[in-house]
Design a protein around this motif. Structure first.
Motif, PDB file in Angstrom:
ATOM      1  N   THR A 120      -8.025   0.873  -5.480  1.00 17.21           N
ATOM      2  CA  THR A 120      -8.071   2.090  -4.667  1.00 17.21           C
ATOM      3  C   THR A 120      -8.041   3.382  -5.467  1.00 17.21           C
ATOM      4  O   THR A 120      -8.462   4.426  -4.963  1.00 17.21           O
ATOM      5  CB  THR A 120      -6.888   2.110  -3.674  1.00 17.21           C
ATOM      6  OG1 THR A 120      -5.653   2.083  -4.409  1.00 17.21           O
ATOM      7  CG2 THR A 120      -6.943   0.915  -2.728  1.00 17.21           C
ATOM      8  N   ALA A 121      -7.537   3.325  -6.696  1.00 15.25           N
ATOM      9  CA  ALA A 121      -7.405   4.548  -7.499  1.00 15.25           C
ATOM     10  C   ALA A 121      -7.577   4.206  -8.980  1.00 15.25           C
ATOM     11  O   ALA A 121      -6.771   4.611  -9.815  1.00 15.25           O
ATOM     12  CB  ALA A 121      -6.056   5.213  -7.245  1.00 15.25           C
ATOM     13  N   VAL A 150      -3.526  -3.295  -6.476  1.00 14.02           N
ATOM     14  CA  VAL A 150      -3.984  -2.453  -5.365  1.00 14.02           C
ATOM     15  C   VAL A 150      -4.473  -1.106  -5.888  1.00 14.02           C
ATOM     16  O   VAL A 150      -5.510  -0.588  -5.449  1.00 14.02           O
ATOM     17  CB  VAL A 150      -2.859  -2.280  -4.326  1.00 14.02           C
ATOM     18  CG1 VAL A 150      -3.178  -1.157  -3.348  1.00 14.02           C
ATOM     19  CG2 VAL A 150      -2.631  -3.582  -3.562  1.00 14.02           C
ATOM     20  N   PRO A 200       0.805  -1.224   0.000  1.00 13.83           N
ATOM     21  CA  PRO A 200       0.000   0.000   0.000  1.00 13.83           C
ATOM     22  C   PRO A 200       0.841   1.277   0.000  1.00 13.83           C
ATOM     23  O   PRO A 200       0.491   2.244  -0.679  1.00 13.83           O
ATOM     24  CB  PRO A 200      -0.828  -0.137   1.288  1.00 13.83           C
ATOM     25  CG  PRO A 200      -0.933  -1.606   1.506  1.00 13.83           C
ATOM     26  CD  PRO A 200       0.386  -2.158   1.073  1.00 13.83           C
TER      27      PRO A 200
END
Length: 278
Positions: free
Chosen positions: A109-110, A105, A73
């Motif tokens: 998340t984006a 990830v 992360p």
């Protein structure tokens, strides 16, 4: 010559840019660095903006004084910080091994920052045998005395996975992975990565990563698998392809974890992926 930018927590991370056009961010594996993407620069900087990042603690980037920050992360956040620094709204990602996990990830998340993802020998299941092999060398001093010594001995050390590799290719491999010093070859990453991985492994059972793979839905997707890979299993590979029949994919013969990206199969997948992304 690389450039640097400063992360929100104060580390200077190295990156470089070759070419112009649609952005493609290259993220390397756990102990690797931007040099692994030399074949991408050589083959594709005439049609895209190739951005290569050394994650914190690797290559020419600062080592983190707090090794517990060596997490996927955090490294995903660093990738976004680089895009913000460069003023880039969306990019494709070519992610090798851990770099591919970072890409997944980011898809979760984006996703609005991504225009596509290419996974190099990585998926949502990690073979314990491959993870065990990584821990055998992670953070350990290099045993080779010189690049020549490494080129002589790597075929025996890695030949079960990597066949039909020339001595010149082994020399290039060694030069990308290690620095040559007066006392032998030196790591090009923070050996405390080992402490970080061990600490994170002790905290919990391995998470289910399939939701991260599903987060790639609606994004252009490509993938490579080394035919002899000990990390991305044939079973996981088949499931990935069944779930995403539109995925541009190829197995690379005579390669394990990970393909070098200069193989004809790799170059063809990258070429098709470059044409697919917007």
């Amino acid at each position: 010559m690389h450039s640097t930018f400063t992360t929100p927590d104060g580390l200077k991370l190295a990156y470089d840019i070759h070419g112009t056009g649609k952005p493609v961010l290259c993220l390397a594996g756990l102990t690797r660095n931007m040099d692994d993407f030399d074949p991408i620069v050589a083959g594709f900087s005439d049609r895209a903006m190739i951005i290569r990042l050394d994650s914190r603690g690797r290559g020419a980037s600062d080592y983190d004084p707090s090794p517990q920050n060596y997490t996927i992360p955090q490294e995903a956040a660093d990738a976004i910080a680089l895009l913000d620094h460069l003023g880039i709204d969306r990019t494709a990602i070519i992610g090798t091994s851990r770099g591919g996990l970072i890409a997944m990830v980011l898809a979760a998340t984006a996703k609005h920052r991504l225009s596509g993802v290419l996974l190099n020998d990585i998926g949502p299941e990690l073979d314990p045998a491959g993870l065990g092999h990584i821990m055998e060398y992670l953070g350990r001093p290099c045993a080779y005395k010189s690049y020549q010594d490494a080129a002589d001995k790597l075929p025996k050390a890695m030949g079960a996975q990597f066949q039909n590799v020339s001595r010149a290719q082994w020399m290039t491999y060694a030069q990308r992975l290690w620095h040559e010093g007066p006392d032998g070859l030196q790591l090009r990453y923070d050996p405390k990565l080992r402490d970080a991985v061990q600490a994170q492994s002790a905290l919990a059972e391995s998470p289910d990563l399939w939701p991260l793979f599903h987060a790639l839905n609606d994004l252009p997707l490509a993938a490579l698998r080394g035919a002899n890979s000990n990390l991305l299993t044939p079973e996981c590979w088949r499931k990935m392809r069944n779930l995403r029949p539109d995925m541009i994919s190829a197995e690379v013969p005579d390669r394990g974890h990970v393909p070098f990206l200069d193989e004809p199969e790799s170059q063809n997948v990258i070429k098709r992926f470059m044409a697919y992304i917007t």
